[in-house]
Design an enzyme around this catalytic site. Structure first.
Site, PDB file in Angstrom:
ATOM      1  N   LYS A  22     102.726  78.891  39.119  1.00 34.34           N
ATOM      2  CA  LYS A  22     103.267  77.577  38.737  1.00 34.34           C
ATOM      3  C   LYS A  22     104.786  77.617  38.618  1.00 34.34           C
ATOM      4  O   LYS A  22     105.489  76.799  39.206  1.00 34.34           O
ATOM      5  CB  LYS A  22     102.657  77.153  37.392  1.00 34.34           C
ATOM      6  CG  LYS A  22     103.382  76.015  36.693  1.00 34.34           C
ATOM      7  CD  LYS A  22     102.845  75.815  35.293  1.00 34.34           C
ATOM      8  CE  LYS A  22     103.672  74.869  34.463  1.00 34.34           C
ATOM      9  NZ  LYS A  22     104.938  75.443  33.978  1.00 34.34           N
ATOM     10  N   ASN A  23     105.296  78.570  37.843  1.00 36.58           N
ATOM     11  CA  ASN A  23     106.724  78.549  37.544  1.00 36.58           C
ATOM     12  C   ASN A  23     107.585  78.924  38.747  1.00 36.58           C
ATOM     13  O   ASN A  23     108.780  78.620  38.766  1.00 36.58           O
ATOM     14  CB  ASN A  23     107.049  79.441  36.335  1.00 36.58           C
ATOM     15  CG  ASN A  23     106.549  78.817  35.037  1.00 36.58           C
ATOM     16  OD1 ASN A  23     106.218  77.626  35.006  1.00 36.58           O
ATOM     17  ND2 ASN A  23     106.478  79.606  33.984  1.00 36.58           N
ATOM     18  N   CYS A 117     106.501  71.123  27.576  1.00 33.64           N
ATOM     19  CA  CYS A 117     105.744  71.428  26.364  1.00 33.64           C
ATOM     20  C   CYS A 117     106.636  71.437  25.129  1.00 33.64           C
ATOM     21  O   CYS A 117     107.775  71.913  25.184  1.00 33.64           O
ATOM     22  CB  CYS A 117     105.077  72.797  26.490  1.00 33.64           C
ATOM     23  SG  CYS A 117     103.667  72.810  27.582  1.00 33.64           S
ATOM     24  N   ARG A 122     114.650  73.049  23.311  1.00 28.04           N
ATOM     25  CA  ARG A 122     114.822  73.540  24.685  1.00 28.04           C
ATOM     26  C   ARG A 122     116.161  73.066  25.253  1.00 28.04           C
ATOM     27  O   ARG A 122     116.217  72.165  26.093  1.00 28.04           O
ATOM     28  CB  ARG A 122     113.630  73.108  25.547  1.00 28.04           C
ATOM     29  CG  ARG A 122     112.312  73.632  24.991  1.00 28.04           C
ATOM     30  CD  ARG A 122     111.132  73.360  25.880  1.00 28.04           C
ATOM     31  NE  ARG A 122     111.022  74.304  26.970  1.00 28.04           N
ATOM     32  CZ  ARG A 122     109.964  74.386  27.778  1.00 28.04           C
ATOM     33  NH1 ARG A 122     108.947  73.587  27.609  1.00 28.04           N
ATOM     34  NH2 ARG A 122     109.933  75.274  28.749  1.00 28.04           N
ATOM     35  N   ASP A 305     104.366  83.117  27.427  1.00 27.26           N
ATOM     36  CA  ASP A 305     103.344  82.178  27.910  1.00 27.26           C
ATOM     37  C   ASP A 305     101.921  82.728  27.774  1.00 27.26           C
ATOM     38  O   ASP A 305     100.956  81.996  27.999  1.00 27.26           O
ATOM     39  CB  ASP A 305     103.623  81.798  29.375  1.00 27.26           C
ATOM     40  CG  ASP A 305     104.822  80.870  29.487  1.00 27.26           C
ATOM     41  OD1 ASP A 305     105.355  80.453  28.454  1.00 27.26           O
ATOM     42  OD2 ASP A 305     105.235  80.574  30.629  1.00 27.26           O
ATOM     43  N   ARG A 397      98.101  70.597  33.835  1.00 23.61           N
ATOM     44  CA  ARG A 397      99.479  70.725  34.320  1.00 23.61           C
ATOM     45  C   ARG A 397      99.732  72.105  34.925  1.00 23.61           C
ATOM     46  O   ARG A 397     100.604  72.249  35.774  1.00 23.61           O
ATOM     47  CB  ARG A 397     100.471  70.510  33.160  1.00 23.61           C
ATOM     48  CG  ARG A 397     100.661  69.057  32.764  1.00 23.61           C
ATOM     49  CD  ARG A 397     101.793  68.928  31.757  1.00 23.61           C
ATOM     50  NE  ARG A 397     102.781  69.951  32.015  1.00 23.61           N
ATOM     51  CZ  ARG A 397     103.320  70.751  31.089  1.00 23.61           C
ATOM     52  NH1 ARG A 397     103.010  70.609  29.828  1.00 23.61           N
ATOM     53  NH2 ARG A 397     104.196  71.674  31.420  1.00 23.61           N
TER      54      ARG A 397
HETATM   55  C1  UD1 Z   1     110.548  78.998  31.482  1.00 28.75           C
HETATM   56  C2  UD1 Z   1     109.087  78.719  31.759  1.00 28.75           C
HETATM   57  C3  UD1 Z   1     108.279  78.745  30.471  1.00 28.75           C
HETATM   58  C4  UD1 Z   1     108.509  80.060  29.725  1.00 28.75           C
HETATM   59  C5  UD1 Z   1     109.993  80.350  29.574  1.00 28.75           C
HETATM   60  C6  UD1 Z   1     110.262  81.740  29.004  1.00 28.75           C
HETATM   61  C7  UD1 Z   1     109.265  77.265  33.699  1.00 28.75           C
HETATM   62  C8  UD1 Z   1     109.083  75.905  34.254  1.00 28.75           C
HETATM   63  N1  UD1 Z   1     108.991  77.407  32.394  1.00 28.75           N
HETATM   64  O1  UD1 Z   1     111.009  77.943  30.649  1.00 28.75           O
HETATM   65  O2  UD1 Z   1     106.908  78.610  30.807  1.00 28.75           O
HETATM   66  O3  UD1 Z   1     107.936  79.972  28.439  1.00 28.75           O
HETATM   67  O4  UD1 Z   1     110.659  80.268  30.847  1.00 28.75           O
HETATM   68  O5  UD1 Z   1     109.689  82.713  29.804  1.00 28.75           O
HETATM   69  O6  UD1 Z   1     109.581  78.213  34.392  1.00 28.75           O
HETATM   70  N2  UD1 Z   1     117.820  78.652  26.063  1.00 28.75           N
HETATM   71  C9  UD1 Z   1     119.051  78.293  25.545  1.00 28.75           C
HETATM   72  N3  UD1 Z   1     119.910  77.598  26.354  1.00 28.75           N
HETATM   73  C10 UD1 Z   1     119.600  77.254  27.644  1.00 28.75           C
HETATM   74  C11 UD1 Z   1     118.343  77.635  28.150  1.00 28.75           C
HETATM   75  C12 UD1 Z   1     117.473  78.333  27.345  1.00 28.75           C
HETATM   76  O7  UD1 Z   1     119.370  78.580  24.406  1.00 28.75           O
HETATM   77  O8  UD1 Z   1     120.438  76.630  28.313  1.00 28.75           O
HETATM   78  C13 UD1 Z   1     116.870  79.429  25.212  1.00 28.75           C
HETATM   79  C14 UD1 Z   1     115.596  78.650  24.930  1.00 28.75           C
HETATM   80  O9  UD1 Z   1     115.741  77.832  23.797  1.00 28.75           O
HETATM   81  C15 UD1 Z   1     114.590  79.764  24.733  1.00 28.75           C
HETATM   82  C16 UD1 Z   1     115.096  80.877  25.652  1.00 28.75           C
HETATM   83  O10 UD1 Z   1     116.445  80.563  25.945  1.00 28.75           O
HETATM   84  O11 UD1 Z   1     114.623  80.228  23.411  1.00 28.75           O
HETATM   85  C17 UD1 Z   1     114.327  81.029  26.934  1.00 28.75           C
HETATM   86  O12 UD1 Z   1     114.300  79.784  27.619  1.00 28.75           O
HETATM   87  P1  UD1 Z   1     114.171  79.696  29.207  1.00 28.75           P
HETATM   88  O13 UD1 Z   1     113.934  81.047  29.765  1.00 28.75           O
HETATM   89  O14 UD1 Z   1     115.335  78.914  29.708  1.00 28.75           O
HETATM   90  O15 UD1 Z   1     112.873  78.824  29.356  1.00 28.75           O
HETATM   91  P2  UD1 Z   1     112.561  77.717  30.427  1.00 28.75           P
HETATM   92  O16 UD1 Z   1     113.267  78.031  31.721  1.00 28.75           O
HETATM   93  O17 UD1 Z   1     112.715  76.363  29.841  1.00 28.75           O
END
Ligand code: UD1
Length: 421
Positions: A22-23, A117, A122, A305, A397
């Site tokens: 998915k991701n 989610c 986020r 996850d 989803r």
């Molecule tokens: C992706 C995955 C999600 C998974 C996550 C962590 C997708 C669509 N989703 O989510 O299933 O749980 O990776 O493996 O691929 N953060 C910041 N600033 C930013 C971005 C992130 O502080 O600009 C923090 C977030 O709050 C979180 C951590 O970094 O604590 C990891 O987030 P991130 O790896 O970015 O998650 P997603 O890409 O949203």
């Protein structure tokens, strides 16, 4: 609305094939719109709502899209729109990859802030930091992210946190920037590598994906390519844990065993037999498992996850287990549902203290988010009596045909219409 009704207590036997990740798919599809020549034919696309959502968004940009059996053909030469402002964009997380993709190709993107989610705050500050370092001006007004640049120029970017989304998004934009970009403290997840491989197949020059540093030498344009998405590490982990929880013997096929190592190691520590083959894992469990301590971490650590399914398994494993959720601060909301089934779990901030009980008993449960929904289904499959899991649109989803796959393994699970949720 639909719900799942599960008569628990059956062991699982047989073989299932894991679908495309998915991701990876929800990043590769937006990345495909960066091609200004040719078409991309992308295979092993999972049949899930998040993919359908991103496909609708891409069509709204006037891309031509043909859906086949697990395959999507994308002709992005016809794009004439840099505005992604539909309900679908606001509904899902991965729509934010269109910021990097459109900014990279057209030097302009107007994309509504993403949904996804509710598992914690986020932010997208690291995405914005990266785009700005490449020379873009980024504003957020009325819920829309606007990113614009006269030209994008390669830069050295050190991310403050390890973020899958920021790593991929900035990598996309940098692919069509002038000169070289170095991204440091990047995410190393298998889907980050998969997106980089896809971009390179389109003509990009990305090196180092899967390590802490990614180097991108900008190219002038990208062309469509043929590509197959990697198997889903999280879907595979879910079926491995379900087998451990229910007992039985299941071959989890069409996977890359290397991607599963943190989960396999933990299951082995708990007493599950895990036998590795070239592209599958045999999982054998007698349900007599001992507890374990877990801390979720970016890859290659234990994936956040899979934390909720694993916490569910630990709730019926001997002794005390401690789970520390270091990625998302609100990923224990589902524990209230587990308690309805007799689980003994105490949550203190980002830590869950679990005292294993001998069994769970069936109850009416609500899937609070995607992976929590999977955890609820595992809880129902191993519990005594009947469990109903409502709000399974969350599960749809991200898990293709979940009840069909569990039925193939001998589970008593069916989907019915409901007014609830
Ligand atoms: C992706 C995955 C999600 C998974 C996550 C962590 C997708 C669509 N989703 O989510 O299933 O749980 O990776 O493996 O691929 N953060 C910041 N600033 C930013 C971005 C992130 O502080 O600009 C923090 C977030 O709050 C979180 C951590 O970094 O604590 C990891 O987030 P991130 O790896 O970015 O998650 P997603 O890409 O949203």
């Amino acid at each position: 609305m639909e719900k799942l009704v599960i008569n628990g207590g059956r062991k699982l036997f047989g073989k299932i094939d894991i679908s495309g990740a998915k991701n990876a798919a929800v990043a590769i599809l937006p990345a495909a719109v960066m091609a200004s020549q040719g078409v991309s034919i992308i295979d092993n696309i999972p049949d899930i709502e998040d993919v359908q959502c991103i496909e609708r968004i891409i069509e709204s940009l006037n891309c031509k899209l043909i859906r086949g059996n697990n395959t999507v053909t994308i002709d992005s030469t016809t794009i004439n729109n840099v505005f992604a402002n539909t309900d679908d964009v606001r509904r899902m997380r991965a729509s934010y990859y269109l910021i990097g993709a459109l900014l990279g190709r057209f030097k302009e993107a107007h994309v509504d802030l993403p949904g996804g989610c509710a598992i914690g705050v986020r932010p997208i500050d690291q995405h914005i930091k990266g785009f700005e370092a490449l020379g873009a001006t980024v504003n957020i007004e009325h819920g829309v992210v606007t990113a614009k640049a006269e030209r994008l120029v390669g830069a050295n970017i050190f991310f403050d946190v390890v973020s899958v989304g920021a790593t991929i998004n900035v990598m996309l934009a940098a692919t069509l920037a002038e000169g070289t970009t170095t991204l440091e403290n990047v995410a190393k997840e298998p889907h980050v590598v998969d997106v980089a491989n896809f971009m390179n197949s389109m003509g990009a020059n990305i090196k180092g994906a899967g390590t802490d540093v990614i180097r991108i030498t900008g190219v002038k344009e990208l062309k469509g390519c043929n590509y197959s998405v990697i198997p889903d590490q999280i879907e595979a982990g879910t079926y491995m844990i379900a087998t451990a929880a229910c007992g039985g013997e299941v071959v989890v096929g069409n996977i890359i065993p290397k991607h599963m190592e943190s989960i396999s190691a933990k299951l082995i520590e708990m007493g599950v037999e895990v036998i590795e083959n070239e592209d599958s894992l045999l999982i054998r469990s007698d349900r007599n498992l001992k507890g374990a301590n877990i801390k979720t971490l970016p890859y290659p650590g234990f994936p956040t996850d899979v934390q909720q399914p694993m916490t569910t398994l630990l709730s019926v494993s001997r002794g005390r287990s401690i789970v520390n959720e270091s990625v998302w601060e609100s990923r224990f909301k589902f524990v209230d549902e587990l308690k309805k089934m007799g689980a003994s779990v105490k949550v203190e901030g980002r830590t869950a203290i679990i005292d294993g009980v001998s069994k769970l008993t069936g109850a009416v449960l609500k899937a609070t988010d995607l992976r929590a929904g999977a955890a609820m289904i595992i809880a129902g499959l191993m519990a005594e009596g009947t469990t109903e899991v409502t709000c399974i649109d969350h599960v749809d989803r991200g898990y293709p045909h979940i009840e069909e796959k569990f039925k193939m393994l001998g589970a008593d699970i069916r989907r019915i219409k409901t007014e609830d949720c």
